[in-house]
Design a protein around this motif. Sequence first.
Motif, mmCIF file in Angstrom:
data_model
loop_
_atom_site.group_PDB
_atom_site.id
_atom_site.type_symbol
_atom_site.label_atom_id
_atom_site.label_comp_id
_atom_site.label_asym_id
_atom_site.label_seq_id
_atom_site.Cartn_x
_atom_site.Cartn_y
_atom_site.Cartn_z
ATOM 1 N N SER A 46 -2.820 4.758 -3.549
ATOM 2 C CA SER A 46 -1.508 4.166 -3.813
ATOM 3 C C SER A 46 -1.389 2.785 -3.186
ATOM 4 O O SER A 46 -0.886 1.844 -3.813
ATOM 5 N N THR A 47 -1.873 2.649 -1.938
ATOM 6 C CA THR A 47 -1.745 1.384 -1.215
ATOM 7 C C THR A 47 -2.470 0.254 -1.928
ATOM 8 O O THR A 47 -1.963 -0.873 -2.015
ATOM 9 N N LEU A 48 -3.661 0.528 -2.443
ATOM 10 C CA LEU A 48 -4.431 -0.517 -3.118
ATOM 11 C C LEU A 48 -3.713 -1.032 -4.369
ATOM 12 O O LEU A 48 -3.852 -2.201 -4.735
ATOM 13 N N LEU A 49 -2.956 -0.152 -5.003
ATOM 14 C CA LEU A 49 -2.170 -0.598 -6.153
ATOM 15 C C LEU A 49 -0.910 -1.329 -5.708
ATOM 16 O O LEU A 49 -0.557 -2.377 -6.254
ATOM 17 N N VAL A 50 -0.247 -0.772 -4.684
ATOM 18 C CA VAL A 50 1.010 -1.365 -4.213
ATOM 19 C C VAL A 50 0.787 -2.749 -3.619
ATOM 20 O O VAL A 50 1.573 -3.684 -3.849
ATOM 21 N N ILE A 51 -0.288 -2.903 -2.844
ATOM 22 C CA ILE A 51 -0.507 -4.168 -2.138
ATOM 23 C C ILE A 51 -0.751 -5.322 -3.105
ATOM 24 O O ILE A 51 -0.475 -6.475 -2.786
ATOM 25 N N ARG A 52 -1.223 -5.010 -4.301
ATOM 26 C CA ARG A 52 -1.412 -6.052 -5.304
ATOM 27 C C ARG A 52 -0.086 -6.448 -5.952
ATOM 28 O O ARG A 52 0.019 -7.519 -6.543
ATOM 29 N N LEU A 53 0.910 -5.557 -5.870
ATOM 30 C CA LEU A 53 2.206 -5.835 -6.477
ATOM 31 C C LEU A 53 3.176 -6.516 -5.508
ATOM 32 O O LEU A 53 4.109 -7.192 -5.944
ATOM 33 N N LEU A 54 2.939 -6.319 -4.214
ATOM 34 C CA LEU A 54 3.826 -6.904 -3.214
ATOM 35 C C LEU A 54 3.228 -8.195 -2.658
ATOM 36 O O LEU A 54 2.074 -8.525 -2.911
ATOM 37 N N ASP A 55 4.030 -8.882 -1.868
ATOM 38 C CA ASP A 55 3.624 -10.156 -1.288
ATOM 39 C C ASP A 55 3.352 -9.974 0.205
ATOM 40 O O ASP A 55 3.955 -9.092 0.838
ATOM 41 N N PRO A 56 2.438 -10.767 0.798
ATOM 42 C CA PRO A 56 2.222 -10.669 2.250
ATOM 43 C C PRO A 56 3.509 -10.792 3.061
ATOM 44 O O PRO A 56 3.641 -10.174 4.116
ATOM 45 N N ALA A 57 4.482 -11.565 2.583
ATOM 46 C CA ALA A 57 5.747 -11.702 3.313
ATOM 47 C C ALA A 57 6.486 -10.371 3.415
ATOM 48 O O ALA A 57 7.177 -10.101 4.409
ATOM 49 N N ASP A 58 6.353 -9.510 2.385
ATOM 50 C CA ASP A 58 6.974 -8.183 2.440
ATOM 51 C C ASP A 58 6.397 -7.386 3.603
ATOM 52 O O ASP A 58 7.130 -6.702 4.336
ATOM 53 N N TYR A 59 5.094 -7.471 3.770
ATOM 54 C CA TYR A 59 4.445 -6.739 4.857
ATOM 55 C C TYR A 59 4.776 -7.364 6.209
ATOM 56 O O TYR A 59 4.827 -6.666 7.220
ATOM 57 N N GLY A 60 5.021 -8.665 6.226
ATOM 58 C CA GLY A 60 5.440 -9.302 7.472
ATOM 59 C C GLY A 60 6.812 -8.820 7.918
ATOM 60 O O GLY A 60 7.021 -8.494 9.095
ATOM 61 N N LEU A 61 7.773 -8.723 6.987
ATOM 62 C CA LEU A 61 9.104 -8.204 7.314
ATOM 63 C C LEU A 61 9.027 -6.750 7.757
ATOM 64 O O LEU A 61 9.673 -6.343 8.732
ATOM 65 N N PHE A 62 8.216 -5.966 7.055
ATOM 66 C CA PHE A 62 8.078 -4.551 7.403
ATOM 67 C C PHE A 62 7.462 -4.392 8.797
ATOM 68 O O PHE A 62 7.881 -3.527 9.573
ATOM 69 N N ALA A 63 6.480 -5.231 9.120
ATOM 70 C CA ALA A 63 5.851 -5.170 10.441
ATOM 71 C C ALA A 63 6.868 -5.440 11.545
ATOM 72 O O ALA A 63 6.804 -4.839 12.624
ATOM 73 N N MET A 64 7.816 -6.346 11.289
ATOM 74 C CA MET A 64 8.861 -6.621 12.284
ATOM 75 C C MET A 64 9.694 -5.369 12.564
ATOM 76 O O MET A 64 10.034 -5.077 13.709
ATOM 77 N N THR A 65 10.033 -4.634 11.518
ATOM 78 C CA THR A 65 10.828 -3.417 11.725
ATOM 79 C C THR A 65 10.033 -2.351 12.458
ATOM 80 O O THR A 65 10.599 -1.561 13.226
#
Length: 505
Positions: A46-65
């Motif tokens: 699932s992650t390999l598919l999702v990570i191609r659809l999302l942007d690195p900035a999304d993961y940056g915001l999530f990492a902050m939380t």
Amino acid sequence: MVSESTDFKEDGQPSESATAFGDRVRSAVIWRSGSQILAQIITWGSTLLVIRLLDPADYGLFAMTQVVISFLAFLNGWGFASALVQSDSIDPFRIRQAFGLLLLLNALLAAIQYFGAPVAAAYYGQPMVAELLRVQALIFLATPFIALPEVMMSRALDFRRQAIVNLVAAFAGAGTALGCALAGYGVWTLVYAPIALFWTRALGLTIAARLLVWPSFDFRGCGQIVGFGSAVLFSQFFWLVQSQSDIFIAGSRFEPHALGLYAEALFLAQIFMAKFVPPLNEVAFPAYSRIKHDLAAVQWSFLKTVRLLTLVAAPFYCGLAVVAAPMVETLFGTKWLGMAPYIQLLSLALLVMTVQILFAPVNNALGKPSLSMFASLGGAFIFPTAFLIGANWGLEGIAWAWLVAAPLLLIVTARLSAPLIGVSLLDIGRAMLPGLAPALVMAIGVGVAEQSLGALGWAAPIRLALLVAMGVALYAALLWLLEREAIAEVSRLVIRRRPPVQDAI
């Protein structure tokens, strides 16, 4: 891993035979680790598919939380519930006390996160962080219904039912993530998927353990739970300071896109240590608790665990370091190539960290969680100091800080814990050598091949496939030539050979 030459006793009564107990531990390891591997395959797909659809900035915001959630989660009471595993005996009232404590603590944490979310958002300068944190407070409300049944089943070394529930939860989380990503939910995908996973586990484990008890808020006489759990709690707090301080420091200095690259590199490099070693430690803690009165068995089992785990971890981390670039390009796409330099540095550091975290379950089982607490305190000083210094050279400097701090923490932990277990630093080094030496040679060979294939201009997927095949073949050949006994030891763990049946006379 438990010695099969020792008879164990519990509550002063003869226990099951050592062979039968060894079989139960082996079954628990296979169920827990096997289910974890399958769950990760589901999640990674699932992650390999999702990570191609999302942007690195999304993961940056999530990492902050995640920094905020992690710092609150150490207070979720899991350590108090774990005291039930270490105890020689328990009664229904103590179970109800533990459940009441879990409910109170996690309701309080959910409230703190919900109402304190704007403070975190102001620190990062990202208003979206507050909205994400408020929804993620739901995770704390699921924790009591996960922790108590999981602890009780772990005490009985019943990991089969846990495995089934965890697999169902993995499907629920993966399905939610993929569905949300395809629907264009962006960063909310990373929020809703864990909530689905946690609540599926909560419902499934409660049903599997048949442990929906009425909580007790009368905490008189629960000194052992509080005493043991407090030491574990402080250990977890210091561990969180150590493990989350890099994102905390970097979050206010670097923009979300760059932080997202670093955070996902750290996540990928930590997969083995964070996803596969904790399940082994979950089995190790109750197993060590059962043999805690036989120090020779504890020593033998600990060194065997270090040896067998290094046989798997060393080639994984060394291989990951040398194939980072083609792997990232193949699996995540070219927009994530900035992860590769971080992965190369973090992989080598996390090989050392994988051995370091093996000390905690044996310390806890022997009734000395304070040793793990002091080791974590050392990490809480070493790592943030290294990150603050490294941040002056950017995110790559923070990755270099891992490579300096991890060996220092292993030395500190070993010096504290080795006398209790009855082993020396030299014993630990010898246990690591059968896996580490062939893995380093393999990494050199694969690294040279990567440079040659890259110079030829071959596509990343082809290079990755050839390098992985070469690495597996080279490591297997080196083990066969130099460490055949290690191969035999792994075979004995996986395949239980029963004694031959004697013909009737």
